[in-house]
Design a protein around this motif. Structure first.
Motif, PDB file in Angstrom:
ATOM      1  N   GLU A 138       0.745  -1.193  -0.064  1.00  0.00           N
ATOM      2  CA  GLU A 138       0.029  -0.003  -0.135  1.00  0.00           C
ATOM      3  C   GLU A 138       0.841   1.141   0.181  1.00  0.00           C
ATOM      4  OE1 GLU A 138      -2.113  -3.363   1.161  1.00  0.00           O
ATOM      5  OE2 GLU A 138      -0.364  -2.538   2.174  1.00  0.00           O
ATOM      6  N   ILE A 139       1.932   1.305   0.768  1.00  0.00           N
ATOM      7  CA  ILE A 139       2.640   2.524   0.807  1.00  0.00           C
ATOM      8  C   ILE A 139       3.573   2.440  -0.449  1.00  0.00           C
ATOM      9  CG2 ILE A 139       4.930   3.249   1.997  1.00  0.00           C
ATOM     10  CD1 ILE A 139       3.688   2.152   4.658  1.00  0.00           C
ATOM     11  N   GLY A 140       3.865   1.370  -0.998  1.00  0.00           N
ATOM     12  CA  GLY A 140       4.705   1.434  -2.142  1.00  0.00           C
ATOM     13  C   GLY A 140       3.799   1.956  -3.293  1.00  0.00           C
ATOM     14  N   SER A 141       2.612   1.431  -3.466  1.00  0.00           N
ATOM     15  CA  SER A 141       1.639   1.987  -4.448  1.00  0.00           C
ATOM     16  C   SER A 141       1.536   3.623  -4.435  1.00  0.00           C
ATOM     17  CB  SER A 141       0.208   1.468  -4.286  1.00  0.00           C
ATOM     18  OG  SER A 141       0.420   0.100  -4.590  1.00  0.00           O
ATOM     19  N   ARG A 142       1.576   4.115  -2.802  1.00  0.00           N
ATOM     20  CA  ARG A 142       1.312   5.553  -2.950  1.00  0.00           C
ATOM     21  C   ARG A 142       2.440   6.143  -3.446  1.00  0.00           C
ATOM     22  NH1 ARG A 142      -1.309   4.167   2.025  1.00  0.00           N
ATOM     23  NH2 ARG A 142       0.247   4.738   3.445  1.00  0.00           N
ATOM     24  N   LEU A 143       3.895   5.730  -3.204  1.00  0.00           N
ATOM     25  CA  LEU A 143       5.074   6.212  -3.511  1.00  0.00           C
ATOM     26  C   LEU A 143       4.907   6.307  -5.160  1.00  0.00           C
ATOM     27  CD1 LEU A 143       7.766   4.829  -0.984  1.00  0.00           C
ATOM     28  CD2 LEU A 143       6.272   7.180  -0.973  1.00  0.00           C
ATOM     29  N   ALA A 144       4.734   5.191  -5.591  1.00  0.00           N
ATOM     30  CA  ALA A 144       4.791   4.958  -6.943  1.00  0.00           C
ATOM     31  C   ALA A 144       3.636   5.967  -7.651  1.00  0.00           C
ATOM     32  CB  ALA A 144       4.321   3.620  -7.552  1.00  0.00           C
ATOM     33  N   ALA A 145       2.686   6.198  -7.102  1.00  0.00           N
ATOM     34  CA  ALA A 145       1.495   7.159  -7.717  1.00  0.00           C
ATOM     35  C   ALA A 145       2.371   8.534  -7.693  1.00  0.00           C
ATOM     36  CB  ALA A 145       0.576   7.097  -6.892  1.00  0.00           C
ATOM     37  N   ILE A 146       3.091   8.835  -6.671  1.00  0.00           N
ATOM     38  CA  ILE A 146       3.807  10.244  -6.361  1.00  0.00           C
ATOM     39  C   ILE A 146       4.916  10.338  -7.760  1.00  0.00           C
ATOM     40  CG2 ILE A 146       5.595  11.553  -5.304  1.00  0.00           C
ATOM     41  CD1 ILE A 146       4.151  10.556  -2.841  1.00  0.00           C
TER      42      ILE A 146
ATOM     43  N   GLY B 124       9.173  19.429  -3.153  1.00  0.00           N
ATOM     44  CA  GLY B 124       9.477  18.315  -2.293  1.00  0.00           C
ATOM     45  C   GLY B 124       9.213  16.920  -3.227  1.00  0.00           C
ATOM     46  N   GLU B 125       8.110  17.099  -3.819  1.00  0.00           N
ATOM     47  CA  GLU B 125       7.211  16.015  -4.327  1.00  0.00           C
ATOM     48  C   GLU B 125       7.740  15.437  -5.356  1.00  0.00           C
ATOM     49  OE1 GLU B 125       2.959  15.950  -6.525  1.00  0.00           O
ATOM     50  OE2 GLU B 125       2.827  16.317  -4.627  1.00  0.00           O
ATOM     51  N   HIS B 126       8.792  16.311  -6.043  1.00  0.00           N
ATOM     52  CA  HIS B 126       9.492  15.783  -7.472  1.00  0.00           C
ATOM     53  C   HIS B 126      10.792  14.806  -6.973  1.00  0.00           C
ATOM     54  CE1 HIS B 126      12.109  19.240  -6.910  1.00  0.00           C
ATOM     55  NE2 HIS B 126      13.130  18.321  -7.352  1.00  0.00           N
ATOM     56  N   TRP B 127      10.900  14.541  -5.831  1.00  0.00           N
ATOM     57  CA  TRP B 127      12.039  13.866  -5.346  1.00  0.00           C
ATOM     58  C   TRP B 127      12.075  13.099  -3.960  1.00  0.00           C
ATOM     59  CZ3 TRP B 127      15.681  15.159  -1.309  1.00  0.00           C
ATOM     60  CH2 TRP B 127      15.297  16.250  -0.742  1.00  0.00           C
ATOM     61  N   LEU B 128      11.382  13.569  -3.067  1.00  0.00           N
ATOM     62  CA  LEU B 128      11.255  13.083  -1.588  1.00  0.00           C
ATOM     63  C   LEU B 128      10.793  11.719  -1.488  1.00  0.00           C
ATOM     64  CD1 LEU B 128      10.250  15.959   0.505  1.00  0.00           C
ATOM     65  CD2 LEU B 128      12.506  14.866   0.566  1.00  0.00           C
ATOM     66  N   ALA B 129       9.997  11.244  -2.391  1.00  0.00           N
ATOM     67  CA  ALA B 129       9.491   9.667  -2.414  1.00  0.00           C
ATOM     68  C   ALA B 129      10.504   8.791  -2.389  1.00  0.00           C
ATOM     69  CB  ALA B 129       8.398   9.382  -3.168  1.00  0.00           C
ATOM     70  N   SER B 130      11.743   9.385  -3.490  1.00  0.00           N
ATOM     71  CA  SER B 130      12.811   8.329  -3.571  1.00  0.00           C
ATOM     72  C   SER B 130      13.649   8.138  -2.239  1.00  0.00           C
ATOM     73  CB  SER B 130      13.579   8.881  -4.749  1.00  0.00           C
ATOM     74  OG  SER B 130      12.956   9.017  -5.883  1.00  0.00           O
ATOM     75  N   PHE B 131      13.660   9.211  -1.544  1.00  0.00           N
ATOM     76  CA  PHE B 131      14.557   9.034  -0.294  1.00  0.00           C
ATOM     77  C   PHE B 131      13.725   8.294   0.670  1.00  0.00           C
ATOM     78  CE2 PHE B 131      17.171  11.831  -2.538  1.00  0.00           C
ATOM     79  CZ  PHE B 131      18.532  11.812  -1.680  1.00  0.00           C
ATOM     80  N   ALA B 132      12.378   8.334   0.803  1.00  0.00           N
ATOM     81  CA  ALA B 132      11.665   7.614   1.780  1.00  0.00           C
ATOM     82  C   ALA B 132      11.688   6.167   1.279  1.00  0.00           C
ATOM     83  CB  ALA B 132      10.181   8.005   1.432  1.00  0.00           C
ATOM     84  N   LEU B 133      11.823   5.736   0.051  1.00  0.00           N
ATOM     85  CA  LEU B 133      12.002   4.555  -0.219  1.00  0.00           C
ATOM     86  C   LEU B 133      13.392   3.761   0.277  1.00  0.00           C
ATOM     87  CD1 LEU B 133      10.810   2.166  -1.563  1.00  0.00           C
ATOM     88  CD2 LEU B 133      11.688   2.886  -3.897  1.00  0.00           C
ATOM     89  N   LEU B 134      14.281   4.804  -0.095  1.00  0.00           N
ATOM     90  CA  LEU B 134      15.702   4.149   0.458  1.00  0.00           C
ATOM     91  C   LEU B 134      15.423   3.983   2.027  1.00  0.00           C
ATOM     92  CD1 LEU B 134      18.508   6.875  -0.762  1.00  0.00           C
ATOM     93  CD2 LEU B 134      18.373   4.311  -1.408  1.00  0.00           C
ATOM     94  N   ALA B 135      14.863   4.835   2.736  1.00  0.00           N
ATOM     95  CA  ALA B 135      14.755   4.680   4.174  1.00  0.00           C
ATOM     96  C   ALA B 135      13.869   3.299   4.511  1.00  0.00           C
ATOM     97  CB  ALA B 135      14.289   6.079   4.741  1.00  0.00           C
ATOM     98  N   LEU B 136      12.806   3.170   3.925  1.00  0.00           N
ATOM     99  CA  LEU B 136      12.009   2.133   4.229  1.00  0.00           C
ATOM    100  C   LEU B 136      12.697   0.648   3.630  1.00  0.00           C
ATOM    101  CD1 LEU B 136       8.543   3.765   3.233  1.00  0.00           C
ATOM    102  CD2 LEU B 136       9.516   3.255   5.593  1.00  0.00           C
TER     103      LEU B 136
END
Length: 337
Positions: free
Chosen positions: A8-16, A320-332
């Motif tokens: 579910e979180i992955g889908s939200r990050l992918a949508a971003i 922030g939206e154009h890049w922060l999700a990638s750093f969130a994925l690194l951390a998760l």
């Protein structure tokens, strides 16, 4: 750990990421014009990575999509990710990106930050065991080879590291390049990266961690430690880390354990501090696996607090939206089904 990557979180990050990797404007180009013929827009210059405000953010937006689709191929939105990767990762479009690199004025293009992210994208695609994944990997491979070659040529000339908390940081580039080398079995690049890490950081001790600066998105201290974790054998790394951050057991330097305050998320530079919190969480989680039990507990606790501070803010303002999700994925990390 309370923060875990789920479908579910992955889908939200992918949508971003799907919302910006093909969004051409606004755009901040890293482009040297040698003459009037070079006055072109992002899509004309970069057939694949023309979106996401800048080239490197578009690269790691594609990395995010490739990673989420590999981990959760049945999650909501997976069909859109597959269609995007099919459309973008083609031999013809990769040839266009390579043509841009061959320009004499592109010698320093995106060095070293964009180089490292492209290598991480290539590494991610190499992990696929499906026919479509192998097709995407084969298409991108010449671009990965090109940037690996550039890094191999550059490192012997790089007498000094760059310890800034932003794009020029050399430890972050080495950390991602070492992952590429490990996945691809590139022993020459792995050896060269380890040699550079030792030369640049091997004698560092008693780090004061004078951070954050106002527009950091990387922790100079923690990303250096993460680079060395990848470069050194376990026992040697633990000895180095004990010298580098000798008071971790006391929670010092305190600044490394305290999330940064983000005062204005509509300001692109200030929004970097959300990235700092997320990249610190990535480093602390990665380092925890190599540290003694007590230090590992402190590291994981610090990671959770940094995620608490910035994970809710990966979307909302495009700065922030154009890049922060990638750093969130690194951390998760890898996540769970």
């Amino acid at each position: 750990m309370t923060h875990v990557l789920t479908p579910e979180i992955g889908s939200r990050l992918a949508a971003i990421a799907l919302g910006h990797v093909t969004r051409e404007y606004p755009n901040k180009l890293d482009h040297v014009m040698a003459g009037p013929e070079d006055v072109k827009g992002p899509r004309d210059l970069h057939p694949i990575f023309y979106g996401s405000f800048d080239w490197h953010s578009c690269v790691h937006g594609h990395w995010l999509l490739a990673r989420i689709y590999r981990l959760f191929p049945g999650a909501p939105g997976a069909a859109s990710v597959r269609a995007l990767l099919d459309a973008q990762l083609t031999d013809e479009k990769v040839a266009g990106e390579l043509a841009y690199l061959r320009r004499p004025s592109s010698r320093g293009f995106e060095r070293p930050y964009g180089w490292a992210w492209l290598l991480l994208l290539a590494a991610e695609l190499s992990r696929y065991e499906t026919d479509e994944g192998r097709r995407w990997s084969a298409a991108l491979a010449p671009l990965g080879d090109a940037f690996a070659g550039r890094l191999l040529s550059f490192l012997p000339k790089a007498t000094y590291p760059v310890r800034a908390g932003a794009h020029t940081n050399t430890a972050f580039a080495l950390a991602l390049a070492q992952e590429y080398a490990a996945v691809k079995g590139d022993e020459r690049l792995s050896r060269r990266c380890a040699e550079a890490a030792r030369a640049w950081y091997g004698r560092d001790a008693d780090c004061q961690a004078w951070e954050p600066s106002q527009d950091d998105f990387l922790s100079p201290a923690l990303v250096e430690a993460e680079c060395m974790r990848r470069a050194l054998p376990g026992p040697e790394f633990r000895g180095w880390f004990a010298r580098f951050l000798p008071r971790v057991a006391l929670g010092e330097p305190a600044t490394l354990f305290e999330p940064a305050t983000v005062s204005d998320r509509s300001d692109g530079k200030i929004a970097h501090l959300d990235g700092l919190n997320l990249s610190r969480a990535w480093c602390w989680r990665s380092l925890a696996a190599a540290l003694p039990e007590g230090d590992a507990v402190r590291a994981l606790d610090a990671a959770e607090r940094h995620l608490d501070a910035s994970l809710p803010h990966v979307a909302g303002d495009y700065m922030g939206e154009h890049w922060l999700a990638s750093f969130a994925l690194l951390a998760l990390g890898e996540g769970v089904d």
